[in-house]
Scaffold this motif. Structure first.
Motif, short mmCIF file in Angstrom:
data_model
loop_
_atom_site.label_atom_id
_atom_site.label_comp_id
_atom_site.label_asym_id
_atom_site.label_seq_id
_atom_site.Cartn_x
_atom_site.Cartn_y
_atom_site.Cartn_z
N HIS A 26 0.92 -1.29 0.13
CA HIS A 26 -0.20 -0.16 0.56
C HIS A 26 1.47 1.46 0.16
N ALA A 27 1.56 1.41 0.51
CA ALA A 27 2.74 2.47 0.46
C ALA A 27 3.72 3.00 -0.37
N VAL A 28 3.41 1.60 -1.51
CA VAL A 28 4.77 2.03 -3.00
C VAL A 28 3.28 2.39 -3.83
N VAL A 29 2.14 1.78 -3.89
CA VAL A 29 1.06 1.98 -4.65
C VAL A 29 0.59 3.62 -4.47
N SER A 30 0.72 3.72 -3.02
CA SER A 30 0.32 5.45 -2.59
C SER A 30 1.20 6.38 -3.60
#
Length: 108
Positions: A26-30
């Motif tokens: 999620h941190a990467v996709v955000s």
């Protein structure tokens, strides 16, 4: 009894890996927009991958810095229930750390 405790230990490790993967992914996709802007401005693919992996591994190192002492402290609290086992087994701790680091790097 040992097999049951081992099963629940592996189950806890699996749940930790699933949670860690979800949070890191999620941190990467955000950061998709930021990544696109950096690539549009001329950043190379390997530089962006290294930036994301570096930040991921920094978070893992912070987690290890907090988690390892907490795990060793908790092991001392339950050492009276461990018959014939070392409460701070280094092999088990290292295997769990390597596995979680691998999962975090894969998520990054």
């Amino acid at each position: 009894m040992a097999q049951l405790v081992s099963f629940f230990g592996l189950l806890a490790l699996g749940l930790a890996c699933i949670g860690l993967y979800g949070i890191m992914a999620h941190a990467v996709v955000s950061r998709t927009n930021e990544t696109g802007i950096r690539m549009a401005l001329g950043a190379e693919r390997r530089d962006i991958i290294w930036m994301i992996l570096r930040e991921t591994l920094i978070l893992v190192a912070i987690g290890m810095g907090i988690g390892v002492p907490a795990a060793l402290g908790a092991a001392r609290l339950i050492s009276s229930q461990l018959f014939g086992l070392n409460p701070s087994d280094p092999a088990t701790l290292v295997i769990a750390l390597v596995f979680l680091t691998f999962v975090a790097a894969l998520a990054g």
